[in-house]
Design an enzyme around this catalytic site. Structure first.
Site, PDB file in Angstrom:
ATOM      1  N   THR A  52       0.817  -1.213   0.000  1.00  0.00           N
ATOM      2  CA  THR A  52       0.000   0.000   0.000  1.00  0.00           C
ATOM      3  C   THR A  52       0.859   1.274   0.000  1.00  0.00           C
ATOM      4  O   THR A  52       1.892   1.328   0.644  1.00  0.00           O
ATOM      5  CB  THR A  52      -0.903  -0.016   1.244  1.00  0.00           C
ATOM      6  OG1 THR A  52      -1.760  -1.150   1.152  1.00  0.00           O
ATOM      7  CG2 THR A  52      -1.746   1.236   1.344  1.00  0.00           C
ATOM      8  N   GLY A  77       3.363  -2.985   8.794  1.00  0.00           N
ATOM      9  CA  GLY A  77       3.696  -3.193  10.191  1.00  0.00           C
ATOM     10  C   GLY A  77       5.171  -3.522  10.348  1.00  0.00           C
ATOM     11  O   GLY A  77       5.729  -4.284   9.571  1.00  0.00           O
ATOM     12  N   GLU A 126      -6.026  -5.347   3.414  1.00  0.00           N
ATOM     13  CA  GLU A 126      -6.093  -6.512   2.525  1.00  0.00           C
ATOM     14  C   GLU A 126      -7.335  -6.492   1.644  1.00  0.00           C
ATOM     15  O   GLU A 126      -7.906  -7.540   1.342  1.00  0.00           O
ATOM     16  CB  GLU A 126      -6.049  -7.812   3.332  1.00  0.00           C
ATOM     17  CG  GLU A 126      -4.792  -8.013   4.132  1.00  0.00           C
ATOM     18  CD  GLU A 126      -3.546  -7.979   3.273  1.00  0.00           C
ATOM     19  OE1 GLU A 126      -3.591  -8.465   2.151  1.00  0.00           O
ATOM     20  OE2 GLU A 126      -2.534  -7.433   3.744  1.00  0.00           O
TER      21      GLU A 126
END
Lengths: 681, 681
Positions: free
Chosen positions: A149, A188, A469
């Site tokens: 992303t 993350g 997702e």
């Protein structure tokens, strides 16, 4: 656990259960052997003293929380490297429940989550065998994440702007961020933790764009951890949840990596720049399908946590009794329902159980809030949904592993169906779970708003799945595309894949002949899905296909499982599944009225049966959530602990506040006192 | 504001508007004069340099956040004492918009919120004239809060356990917490900030319980701020939101206060212990009714903030274009809708506007996400709901002030109706707003999950209103009680108060003759409410009465207002109101099919018109949210600022993270490096 310090309401609740809680625990775990192994692992991890916090994380600053989560995450990382927690991966559930222990230990997630959850799985599925040998060998110094992303584009992958341009002269790719919106954003662990990542980028060879491909990129020095030249990396700041995930941003300034750092299992770039296309370009997004599939079971687990907390609290919490001479609505609720129930169940097997419970409730001075039908309405659907998602999640996982095995043998026939299924189930399950967790929180009243209830933190975890997702609405649009295709095939007389086979039926019959049975309800949702697909106007009010799949698979699986368990447990399981179906038929009665020949009388009868089911489930409610068997250390909740000492725990947690360590905070002298002096003047 | 640095999409959007934004701003403020005054106050407060933070609050620890909020709150307290912000109270809106500035400045709330929001209003409404002279005099050293809810009981006030026992010998009340569950829990500012509070306690005189009464209690020393002997007070810890509210707990150990510290405007206790009962015991809870009434307008404002952020972001955010040769669902959505629209509007006034917009959209390469019908569906209802709640909130406020004036003249006739109205509107508006804010957040995708979008913080504020001042479900049950009474009265031929007068009609006619008009929809909701009340089984699926009131008052008021504004604005307002009615008729079509004679064709026609309305509102969307006229400093959002510089702001905010001040965090050396060494072995 000793029952000495257990809240007496909970003791009574547990005595009332009509089924064997142990048996349901084994069923939830997928067998007694799994239960024993899980308990062993939990015992091992939860007895590590260093994993306990002196001050709860919520009191720390953003930076302190990060540092504390790396500290605890490193301990877990070591445990994972020893293989203790890895056992169940790729077996019957997809994502290992062991990650759930981790979530429990750190309350939220560790900065290493994506190392195990996406970085390693992507290498395993997208790297060539030689690359895997190189990268997954023992002694690897890679800690990684998965960077897809960007600031400007998320779910629509074709919009990603990061480029990987092949330079045949040096046999390198040049990774570049052409502008601010192309910065990677969200992964993350990316901010301060990892030294490598999988970067998804637009591949350019000799000026030609070949679409998105994965690249392994080192971003920090192994020894010093300094960002490498050409890399801009950092923290994106606080979020609604995932406070300890260390989500980061990442930009590249013409950063060079060797040719062999492109993951080459599917597509390849040869030395001279020749591009060898993958058999199916959907394979590039294999990691996303994998994660979407696992989300269904993951949210089932989080929902089990929320439901356990809320049901136990509702059994412990008492509401004051209405005044004797006043027609309070609670009494109204109550007597109307009782009246209905006694009539409805008088001829049924359930009379004895329900009657006894209703009477005991009626004669009790201060009802537990769990005795209110409105409370049962909020909570039991959460319990039932957790079971539905776990069971459908397992079925989806077995479908996934079959399709992946097929692909390995060159057969891609079932990939579109899997993709559509993963899309719509991910979308609907994440949203439903999010709504149910909030409902559990609201059902706990004000105390559900306390961080120490853990419900806000669970919501933070679950609500994120609605977006990550694959954004909810986009997932549903992709499903719609698949359904429209299927409908077209059906109208041309072509055969359909199993999950959409019902289309042909409704195309032929036109309408659905309603019956107030599970099969009737499943048929109803299929009729709604087919009807909306036909009208092709389902963009705003769609969910019916996923709901049809969920209802059908949950019901079928429960029928199958019921024949393998004791009769007393089978009754409970069927009640939960029936509740799920009736709940959704009633929630969507507008659609049913539109697309099936259901009558108003059918709906009234559904409502009566629904309220009856609430009453039937009521006496077993605490036992059913006990059977999720989530240890207090993993539940992390003042409201949901096994012993029900709600008020003591709320106060104990509050006393950990650093503000309570001193009778007068310095801000009195600095700010409030001057205020009072000013007021005097 | 200069348009130099404004995102070009927003510049275009603003040029497209068909109405005068200034005119709508004045309408929202309740007149041009109000707008000017508001801007002056905002300018004054927002130019106070000390109110600006170096490091955003979300990065601080719990304790640091408290200290910072006292610092900033004290500055605002001083401003409030100077009377600058107090002007509008008790005029046309109830709660002053000035508090909204405060929320803006501190992002969340100050620990002094309840001093102004509940402590002073309770003294003003519940203390006798002599007490008011004593306590509200200039130079008061009281900073207070309102302590009602306890650990064990919230909304059901009769369950409260704190006691106030009168000792006629010393002419004192003994305030006592008999057990842990009787500890006060939740009051804002209570923990470390206030030195006084209103305590709601069970009054006992000579062994007889007279119910809940309010007492003024000093809890900390004025000079030293030390808790007084017999007082246990502290912080309850972190919550989902209200991070800076300093919510506290409070326990009493036989704590004595003078007789005259009972608030004696309604009930009294004489020196000898004689109890003089209030004319109406509902008067004791006057503060709660007051707060419930103000919540409707408050959530309207928070929703305006959320909608402004989400609509502007949707205008700035682009989604990649579908592949040219693929029947992407977006195209499906699009063309189907377009097809419908062109047919539907071809004969209508709206053709010109819609056609021009659709064409410009259609020929654009990368659509703004605001162009997707699914996005409009999520956002426009939020915009419309904010207007509905503001308008109905003003009507409710004027009803409240009339009833309060009546009471002052001894007429309590309208109190039950006001109580029922406040209950159901508080319940439904808080829940709807909460759902709409989350919908706005989801509509912003991943970036909506960033704290810097401010949407998580707004959600934290709004979702709390669902529970506080009367838990959602309990409020609806109380409304149901009122409706059942009204229905009974109607069936006995008695006359009904205005808001439930429709009951008589449906009792007579039996069913509702459906029409696809605003009046038809309002009538439909009234039929649903009457039908459900008749069945008295509305406990699980109730909302219809509140929805009928909201639809009716919103529509009526818009009709009235429309005749006072320019024709171009009147069109926009009527579109918003019609959207609200159509949205809810479609959402509740199951109920409509059950309780009115609406047909499937009516529903299809409603759907067509609904989609048409989305398209009609689309070109004005940015202008409409601009007209909420919320300054960037109050919006506090990276995604919603006036200039639309979304990505730059996201990055600027991220760069404020303390984690980004150093290239390598110490935790690498302490934890990650040892991990890598271990891996090598």
């Amino acid at each position: 656990m000793s029952e000495v310090n257990i809240n007496e309401d909970l003791v009574k609740e547990r005595k009332k259960c009509t089924f064997d809680v142990e048996e349901l625990i084994h069923l939830v775990d997928g067998g007694k052997h799994n239960t024993l192994e899980r308990k062993k692992v939990e015992q091992y991890v939860l007895s590590i003293k260093e994993l306990k916090d002196d001050v709860p994380e919520e009191y720390l600053s953003h930076k302190e929380r990060y540092e504390n989560s790396v500290r605890k995450g490193s301990i877990l990382f070591m445990v994972l490297m020893k293989g203790i927690l890895e056992r169940k991966r790729n077996k019957d559930e997809g994502i290992s429940y062991n990650y759930k222990i981790i979530n429990g230990v750190v309350k939220d997630v560790t900065p290493f989550m994506l190392h195990f959850g996406m970085f390693l799985p992507t290498l395993a599925s997208q790297a060539s065998p030689e690359q895997q040998r190189e990268w997954l060998k023992k002694g690897s110094q890679m800690i990684g994440t998965y960077a897809q992303t960007e600031l400007g584009h998320g779910t629509f992958l074709r919009g990603l702007e990061t480029t990987a341009t092949y330079d045949a002269d040096t046999e390198e790719f040049i990774i570049h961020s052409p502008n601010l919106t192309s910065y990677k954003w969200w992964p993350g662990g990316l901010a301060q933790t990892v030294n490598h990542c999988i970067v998804m980028a637009q591949l350019y060879i000799k000026g030609k764009n070949h679409g998105i491909h994965p690249f392994l990129v080192q971003i920090r020095d192994i020894e010093t951890h300094m960002p490498l030249p050409g890399i801009k990396v950092g923290d994106i700041g606080p979020k609604l949840g995932f406070q300890t995930a260390n989500n980061g941003f990442l930009g590249f300034d013409n950063y060079r990596i060797p040719r062999m750092n492109m993951l080459m299992k599917n597509s390849q770039v040869l030395k001279d720049g020749t591009y060898v296309k993958a058999k199916n370009d959907k394979l590039t997004y294999g990691t996303m399908v994998f994660v979407r599939v696992t989300i269904v079971a993951d949210v089932a687990y989080e929902l089990a946590r929320a439901a356990t907390i809320a049901v136990r609290y509702a059994a412990v919490r008492h509401q004051s009794k209405p005044k004797p001479n006043e027609p309070e609505p609670q009494i109204l609720d109550y007597l109307t329902q009782q009246h209905k129930l006694f009539i409805a169940v008088s001829t049924s097997h359930a009379f004895r159980i329900v009657g006894r419970w209703l009477w005991s409730t009626y004669t009790k001075p201060e009802p537990q809030i769990l005795d209110y039908v409105t409370q049962q309405h909020k909570l039991f659907i959460a319990v039932s949904t957790s079971h539905a998602f776990r069971i459908v999640g397992r079925w989806l996982w077995s479908t996934y592993t079959k399709v992946v095995a097929d692909i390995r043998h060159g057969n891609m026939d079932h990939l579109p169906e899997l993709h559509a299924l993963a899309c719509c189930l991910k979308a609907v399950c994440s949203k439903d779970a999010s709504v149910c967790v909030e409902q559990c929180r609201f059902a706990c009243g004000g105390h559900g708003y306390m961080q120490s209830s853990n419900l806000p933190i669970i919501y933070g975890i679950v609500t994120a799945t609605v977006t990550y997702e694959g954004e909810h609405t986009v997932m549903l649009l992709q499903t719609a595309r698949y359904l429209v295709k299927a409908y077209k095939q059906a109208s041309e007389g072509k055969s359909l894949t199993p999950t959409v086979a019902y289309m042909a039926k409704y195309l032929k019959n036109g309408s659905h002949c309603w019956q107030n049975t599970p099969e009737g309800i499943i048929g109803g949702f299929q009729a709604v899905a087919a009807g909306k697909t036909k009208e092709a106007c389902e963009s705003l009010f769609r969910h019916a296909h996923a709901r049809a799949v969920l209802c059908e698979m949950f019901w079928k699986e429960i029928q199958r499982i019921s024949s393998t368990v004791s009769p007393s447990l089978a009754i409970v399981l069927e009640q939960l599944a029936e509740l799920y179906l009736k709940y959704w038929a009633l929630e969507k009665r507008g659609d049913m009225l539109m697309y099936s020949n259901i009558t108003k009388e059918d709906i009234s009868s559904l409502q009566r049966r629904y309220v009856e089911l609430l009453a039937l489930i009521r006496p077993n409610a605490v036992g059913i959530v006990d059977a999720f068997d989530i240890r207090d250390e993993i539940l992390c909740s003042t409201l949901g602990a096994y012993d029900g000492r709600v008020y003591e725990r709320l106060m104990e947690e509050a006393m950990k506040s650093p503000l309570n360590k001193e009778p007068v905070n310095q801000s009195f002298h600095k700010y409030i006192k001057p205020l009072l002096i000013q007021a005097k003047l």
